[in-house]
Design a protein around this motif. Structure first.
Motif, PDB file in Angstrom:
ATOM      1  N   ALA A  14      11.103  -3.274  -1.796  1.00 34.09           N
ATOM      2  CA  ALA A  14      11.577  -4.655  -1.667  1.00 34.09           C
ATOM      3  C   ALA A  14      12.942  -4.694  -0.977  1.00 34.09           C
ATOM      4  O   ALA A  14      13.194  -5.549  -0.121  1.00 34.09           O
ATOM      5  N   ALA A  15      13.819  -3.752  -1.318  1.00 34.26           N
ATOM      6  CA  ALA A  15      15.136  -3.694  -0.677  1.00 34.26           C
ATOM      7  C   ALA A  15      14.995  -3.373   0.814  1.00 34.26           C
ATOM      8  O   ALA A  15      15.693  -3.960   1.651  1.00 34.26           O
ATOM      9  N   LEU A  28       0.827  -1.216   0.000  1.00 32.08           N
ATOM     10  CA  LEU A  28       0.000   0.000   0.000  1.00 32.08           C
ATOM     11  C   LEU A  28       0.856   1.259   0.000  1.00 32.08           C
ATOM     12  O   LEU A  28       0.556   2.209  -0.716  1.00 32.08           O
ATOM     13  N   VAL A  29       1.914   1.263   0.784  1.00 32.68           N
ATOM     14  CA  VAL A  29       2.799   2.434   0.820  1.00 32.68           C
ATOM     15  C   VAL A  29       3.471   2.615  -0.544  1.00 32.68           C
ATOM     16  O   VAL A  29       3.560   3.727  -1.059  1.00 32.68           O
ATOM     17  N   ALA A  30       3.905   1.512  -1.146  1.00 32.64           N
ATOM     18  CA  ALA A  30       4.541   1.593  -2.466  1.00 32.64           C
ATOM     19  C   ALA A  30       3.578   2.134  -3.520  1.00 32.64           C
ATOM     20  O   ALA A  30       3.993   2.810  -4.459  1.00 32.64           O
ATOM     21  N   ALA A  31       2.296   1.834  -3.351  1.00 34.92           N
ATOM     22  CA  ALA A  31       1.281   2.244  -4.335  1.00 34.92           C
ATOM     23  C   ALA A  31       0.441   3.417  -3.854  1.00 34.92           C
ATOM     24  O   ALA A  31      -0.635   3.665  -4.398  1.00 34.92           O
ATOM     25  N   ALA A  32       0.906   4.127  -2.858  1.00 38.51           N
ATOM     26  CA  ALA A  32       0.094   5.170  -2.228  1.00 38.51           C
ATOM     27  C   ALA A  32      -0.432   6.217  -3.203  1.00 38.51           C
ATOM     28  O   ALA A  32      -1.516   6.752  -3.009  1.00 38.51           O
ATOM     29  N   ALA A  48       8.192   0.535 -11.105  1.00 39.33           N
ATOM     30  CA  ALA A  48       9.252  -0.452 -10.874  1.00 39.33           C
ATOM     31  C   ALA A  48      10.284   0.041  -9.864  1.00 39.33           C
ATOM     32  O   ALA A  48      10.739  -0.726  -9.010  1.00 39.33           O
ATOM     33  N   ALA A  49      10.648   1.302  -9.931  1.00 42.94           N
ATOM     34  CA  ALA A  49      11.653   1.849  -9.007  1.00 42.94           C
ATOM     35  C   ALA A  49      11.142   1.825  -7.566  1.00 42.94           C
ATOM     36  O   ALA A  49      11.874   1.462  -6.643  1.00 42.94           O
ATOM     37  N   GLU A  50       9.890   2.198  -7.384  1.00 44.37           N
ATOM     38  CA  GLU A  50       9.282   2.194  -6.049  1.00 44.37           C
ATOM     39  C   GLU A  50       9.204   0.764  -5.515  1.00 44.37           C
ATOM     40  O   GLU A  50       9.518   0.492  -4.363  1.00 44.37           O
ATOM     41  N   ARG A  51       8.821  -0.155  -6.361  1.00 47.78           N
ATOM     42  CA  ARG A  51       8.720  -1.561  -5.964  1.00 47.78           C
ATOM     43  C   ARG A  51      10.083  -2.092  -5.539  1.00 47.78           C
ATOM     44  O   ARG A  51      10.209  -2.759  -4.524  1.00 47.78           O
TER      45      ARG A  51
END
Length: 151
Positions: free
Chosen positions: A57-58, A40-44, A50-53
């Motif tokens: 993930a890191a 949810l935070v990544a897709a806020a 891809a960069a946000e994902r």
């Protein structure tokens, strides 16, 4: 104190609090809710690029509390939640909020999920309004007052 400094200090404090509770945060429901929160935070902002994902993930891979779980399992769950949001953001968000809500009765886990959302959202130094709003919504799903976390 500048906003950036307060944000870094808050994220550091929350990570320390999470680390102190690491042994209490080993349930499958916590694992799922944490990965749902990360997605949810990544897709806020309504999309997952891809960069946000990759960035999230890191961060998942290096978070001490999340090391209670196998990294490949976390990665798979995070990717599955991101896919739900990519396919249909609104429907995916409802489903993911339900997953997060499953830890509402365990307040240690519920608060830890919110703290993970804040740590992940603030890791880049910019806990933006969309990220704050999504974590605030998760507070409601967990029956926690957003004010407890300055949201």
């Amino acid at each position: 104190m500048a906003l950036w400094d307060r944000l870094k200090e808050s994220a550091t404090t929350m990570q320390s609090q999470l680390n102190a509770k690491k042994n209490d945060l080993k349930s499958g429901a916590f694992r799922d809710a944490s990965m749902a929160m990360c997605a949810l935070v990544a897709a806020a902002d309504g999309s997952v690029d891809a960069a946000e994902r990759q960035r999230v993930a890191a961060l998942i891979g290096t978070n001490e509390v999340l090391q209670n779980f196998p990294a490949d399992d976390l990665q798979q769950r995070f990717n599955d939640y991101c896919q739900k949001l990519t396919t249909d953001f609104d429907f995916g968000k409802v489903s993911i909020m339900q997953t997060i809500g499953k830890v509402a009765k365990k307040q240690t886990e519920a608060r830890a999920v919110i703290q993970i959302g804040i740590v992940i959202g603030g890791a880049d130094g910019d806990f933006d309004k969309d990220e704050r709003a999504i974590v605030r919504e998760a507070c409601f799903a967990l029956q926690i007052a957003p004010e407890e976390f300055d949201l």
